[in-house]
Write a protein that holds these residues in place. Structure first.
Motif, PDB file in Angstrom:
ATOM      1  N   ILE A 304       0.866  -1.179   0.000  1.00  0.00           N
ATOM      2  CA  ILE A 304       0.000   0.000   0.000  1.00  0.00           C
ATOM      3  C   ILE A 304       0.901   1.226   0.000  1.00  0.00           C
ATOM      4  N   ALA A 305       0.707   2.099  -0.971  1.00  0.00           N
ATOM      5  CA  ALA A 305       1.595   3.258  -1.090  1.00  0.00           C
ATOM      6  C   ALA A 305       0.861   4.429  -1.723  1.00  0.00           C
ATOM      7  N   ASP A 306       1.244   5.631  -1.308  1.00  0.00           N
ATOM      8  CA  ASP A 306       0.816   6.831  -2.025  1.00  0.00           C
ATOM      9  C   ASP A 306       1.483   6.859  -3.385  1.00  0.00           C
ATOM     10  N   ARG A 307       0.803   7.446  -4.361  1.00  0.00           N
ATOM     11  CA  ARG A 307       1.467   7.736  -5.628  1.00  0.00           C
ATOM     12  C   ARG A 307       2.372   8.944  -5.434  1.00  0.00           C
ATOM     13  N   ALA A 308       3.460   8.989  -6.182  1.00  0.00           N
ATOM     14  CA  ALA A 308       4.376  10.121  -6.064  1.00  0.00           C
ATOM     15  C   ALA A 308       3.684  11.440  -6.390  1.00  0.00           C
ATOM     16  N   ALA A 309       2.673  11.387  -7.267  1.00  0.00           N
ATOM     17  CA  ALA A 309       1.954  12.603  -7.675  1.00  0.00           C
ATOM     18  C   ALA A 309       1.147  13.215  -6.536  1.00  0.00           C
ATOM     19  N   LYS A 310       1.036  12.531  -5.408  1.00  0.00           N
ATOM     20  CA  LYS A 310       0.297  13.067  -4.267  1.00  0.00           C
ATOM     21  C   LYS A 310       0.764  14.470  -3.898  1.00  0.00           C
ATOM     22  N   VAL A 311       2.086  14.703  -3.942  1.00  0.00           N
ATOM     23  CA  VAL A 311       2.617  15.986  -3.486  1.00  0.00           C
ATOM     24  C   VAL A 311       2.295  17.114  -4.462  1.00  0.00           C
ATOM     25  N   GLN A 312       1.831  16.771  -5.655  1.00  0.00           N
ATOM     26  CA  GLN A 312       1.497  17.781  -6.648  1.00  0.00           C
ATOM     27  C   GLN A 312      -0.004  18.053  -6.725  1.00  0.00           C
ATOM     28  N   GLN A 313      -0.773  17.358  -5.880  1.00  0.00           N
ATOM     29  CA  GLN A 313      -2.217  17.525  -5.832  1.00  0.00           C
ATOM     30  C   GLN A 313      -2.615  18.202  -4.522  1.00  0.00           C
ATOM     31  N   PRO A 315      -4.017  18.672  -0.865  1.00  0.00           N
ATOM     32  CA  PRO A 315      -4.047  17.663   0.204  1.00  0.00           C
ATOM     33  C   PRO A 315      -5.398  16.968   0.360  1.00  0.00           C
ATOM     34  N   GLU A 316      -6.478  17.671   0.046  1.00  0.00           N
ATOM     35  CA  GLU A 316      -7.810  17.085   0.221  1.00  0.00           C
ATOM     36  C   GLU A 316      -8.202  16.142  -0.916  1.00  0.00           C
ATOM     37  N   ASP A 317      -7.447  16.128  -2.002  1.00  0.00           N
ATOM     38  CA  ASP A 317      -7.705  15.216  -3.123  1.00  0.00           C
ATOM     39  C   ASP A 317      -7.043  13.880  -2.809  1.00  0.00           C
ATOM     40  N   ASP A 318      -7.840  12.868  -2.456  1.00  0.00           N
ATOM     41  CA  ASP A 318      -7.259  11.600  -2.006  1.00  0.00           C
ATOM     42  C   ASP A 318      -7.151  10.547  -3.112  1.00  0.00           C
ATOM     43  N   ALA A 319      -7.248  10.958  -4.375  1.00  0.00           N
ATOM     44  CA  ALA A 319      -7.199   9.988  -5.476  1.00  0.00           C
ATOM     45  C   ALA A 319      -5.859   9.258  -5.540  1.00  0.00           C
ATOM     46  N   THR A 320      -4.798   9.910  -5.081  1.00  0.00           N
ATOM     47  CA  THR A 320      -3.469   9.295  -5.118  1.00  0.00           C
ATOM     48  C   THR A 320      -3.026   8.805  -3.743  1.00  0.00           C
ATOM     49  N   ARG A 450      -2.336  13.330   4.566  1.00  0.00           N
ATOM     50  CA  ARG A 450      -2.640  14.349   3.571  1.00  0.00           C
ATOM     51  C   ARG A 450      -1.423  14.950   2.875  1.00  0.00           C
ATOM     52  N   LEU A 451      -0.287  15.050   3.564  1.00  0.00           N
ATOM     53  CA  LEU A 451       0.822  15.851   3.057  1.00  0.00           C
ATOM     54  C   LEU A 451       1.992  15.012   2.539  1.00  0.00           C
ATOM     55  N   ASN A 452       2.527  14.138   3.369  1.00  0.00           N
ATOM     56  CA  ASN A 452       3.684  13.336   2.965  1.00  0.00           C
ATOM     57  C   ASN A 452       3.264  12.140   2.123  1.00  0.00           C
ATOM     58  N   THR A 453       4.244  11.538   1.458  1.00  0.00           N
ATOM     59  CA  THR A 453       3.997  10.246   0.810  1.00  0.00           C
ATOM     60  C   THR A 453       4.485   9.130   1.738  1.00  0.00           C
ATOM     61  N   GLU A 454       3.813   7.980   1.672  1.00  0.00           N
ATOM     62  CA  GLU A 454       4.091   6.863   2.577  1.00  0.00           C
ATOM     63  C   GLU A 454       3.967   5.547   1.817  1.00  0.00           C
ATOM     64  N   MET A 455       4.482   4.474   2.440  1.00  0.00           N
ATOM     65  CA  MET A 455       4.315   3.148   1.872  1.00  0.00           C
ATOM     66  C   MET A 455       4.450   2.107   2.968  1.00  0.00           C
TER      67      MET A 455
END
Length: 535
Positions: A304-313, A315-320, A450-455
């Motif tokens: 389970i991981a955030d997509r790298a694009a998370k940081v470019q979206q 914070p409230e957009d949880d699609a990534t 919401r802010l950082n990426t994780e895995m």
């Protein structure tokens, strides 16, 4: 790191220093990243079954088709030894991704092993979050200059010298960080978990030791870890170091590379001379697997991981985001849910979810840091006001003591760090119904959500859960306070109390342990600040 690689030239005139500082600050305020380089994507090495690691693992994996094998790394020294062993054994590739990679004894020793791997012809992809890389461009450039190593930085700062103004002018961007932690050799064997690279994560510091957990894994799950790495490596949020810092050339390149090698070799010699390293540096992961001296557990697994694009979206957009997938796993609990999170700051929705689990008959147990054990006091200020509501809902709450290692040593329940080390919880581990287990980098706080990426990895293994669950249960009252609501005999009011076992005897504290009067004032002030979304 860089200070030992290059010599610094002192300015002779104060006026010159002031002028340069002024120009630097003005430049920092308006700095911007260069255009993102258009490079073809690179991916994890394929066809590596014929490597030493692949050939060693193949017979055991063949006996468990479709399953992965896991080796839990609970002790810091073991976790460091395994990372060294991956670097020493790799033949085709090393993919290394970390939020923190310190230039201390363990960090430099691991970097030396990675450089040695590159000398053997191993392709090395080193992906680091840029937040902790201030002032390291030339040192990293010396590593990046190796023909078999490429260094990339995630969400880098535009100004490579002065960062302060970028926090003011571009805070929304630079506040988004890559918190992932993984190291994969030959696309065959990987380490994923909560540990960064630094002495405090591997039991190599006498003053503090972060209690953490990693998984060494082989089998189908490795390809999933590699796919996550490839997503970040090829992301538009990731920049080759060479596009940010001037590549080294000619005599400067040769001198810095020589200095880098000597500096790393000296660090290895220093570490080898310590009692800590005598067994660590002789460890071999393949031999341990072959001899089955490591406890191994088999099961189906999912990354389970955030997509790298998370940081470019936004914070409230949880699609990534990873958190909806993890929430689905945790919400599947039928009778018990154990949450181990060093930074535990549940928001309103999380509080409703936790109390709702209790209401439908799921016993929730939480282990986080006590005030004396946390390394981020603002996090404790965000967490502490939630305790009473959780306890009234029936949640069982524990807080790790800073004296945890000393207590274990007295009870002879651990062969880990000595009693002089201050314990601080750093593991992010969530267990569902004693058969599903998440181990990774994701904290139960707004920043991770919401802010950082994780895995992390979700493993379906009742045996692994039983082993880890038992190790927690057996020592919990020795290493932690159980936070309870009970009537104070002096006041007759229901109040929070802290119950623990000391020298074999239960003891109750009616004021928060390790918190002075000044600490209480400080915590009260921190609670007034509107920073919960940043915690």
């Amino acid at each position: 790191m860089e200070a030992r690689f290059v010599s610094h030239v002192a300015w002779r005139r104060p006026a010159g220093r002031a002028l340069v500082a002024t120009v630097a600050m003005l430049g920092a305020a308006c700095a911007s990243l260069p255009p993102h380089p258009a490079e073809p994507p690179t991916v994890a090495r394929q066809g590596t079954a014929d490597t030493v690691i692949g050939r060693t693992l193949a017979p055991r994996l063949a006996q468990h088709p479709g399953q992965s094998v896991f080796y839990p790394l609970t002790a810091g020294a073991d976790a460091f030894a395994m990372r060294l062993a991956l670097a020493h054994t790799a033949q085709r590739s090393l993919d290394v991704q970390y939020y923190i990679f310190d230039a201390d004894n363990t960090g430099l020793t691991l970097l030396a092993a990675i450089l040695d791997a590159a000398d053997r012809g191993v392709r090395v992809r080193l992906l680091l979050d840029d937040l902790h890389m201030a002032g390291q461009d030339k040192a990293l450039a010396a590593i990046d200059a190796h023909p078999n190593i490429e260094v990339r930085l995630f969400n880098p700062f535009a100004n490579r010298r002065v960062r302060l103004f970028e926090f003011a002018t571009d805070f929304r961007r630079v506040d988004r960080r890559m918190h992932n932690k993984s190291m994969t050799a030959d696309n065959q064997l990987t380490v994923v978990g909560g540990r960064n690279v630094g002495d405090e994560y591997y039991g190599a510091r006498a003053d503090v030791d972060f209690s953490d957990l990693d998984l060494l894994a082989a089998g189908p799950v490795v390809a999933q870890v590699s796919a996550v790495f490839d997503d970040y490596w090829n992301s538009e949020a990731t920049w080759p170091l060479a596009s940010l810092a001037k590549p080294l050339e000619g005599e400067e390149a040769r001198t810095l590379q020589q200095n880098a090698r000597q500096y790393l070799d000296d660090a290895v010699v220093r570490l080898k001379a310590t009692p800590y390293a005598r067994s660590v540096l002789e460890s071999g992961v393949l031999q341990a697997i072959q001899q089955e001296s490591l406890p191994s557990f088999w099961g189906q697994a999912t990354v389970i991981a955030d997509r790298a694009a998370k940081v470019q979206q936004p914070p409230e957009d949880d699609a990534t985001h990873a958190i909806p997938k993890l929430a689905k796993v945790l919400d599947s609990a039928q009778h018990d849910l154990t949450l181990v999170s060093p930074y535990f700051v549940p928001g309103e929705a999380a509080m409703e979810w936790l109390t709702g689990l209790q209401a439908r008959g799921v016993q929730v147990r939480i282990l986080t840091n006590a005030f004396g054990a946390t390394d981020v006091k603002a996090v404790h200020a965000g967490y502490a006001p939630k305790r009473e509501a959780l306890l009234k809902a029936g949640v069982v709450l524990y807080e790790l003591k800073p004296s945890a290692y000393a207590e274990l040593a007295k009870e002879k329940k651990s062969k880990g760090p000595g009693g002089s080390s201050r314990a601080s919880l750093h593991a992010k581990t969530y267990m569902v119904d004693r058969h599903l287990l998440f181990i990774g980098s994701l904290n139960l706080d707004p920043r991770s959500a919401r802010l950082n990426t994780e895995m992390g990895i979700v493993v379906d293994s009742a045996a692994l859960c039983d082993m880890l669950g038992k190790s927690i249960d057996d020592a919990l009252l020795d290493v932690a306070y159980q936070v309870v609501l009970e009537t104070n005999p002096d006041t007759g009011r229901e109040e929070i109390a802290w119950v623990t076992r000391e020298d074999g005897v239960l003891r109750t504290y009616r004021s928060e342990p390790d918190m002075s009067g000044w600490n209480k004032v400080e915590q009260g002030f921190l609670r007034l600040l509107p920073v919960e979304s940043e915690l």
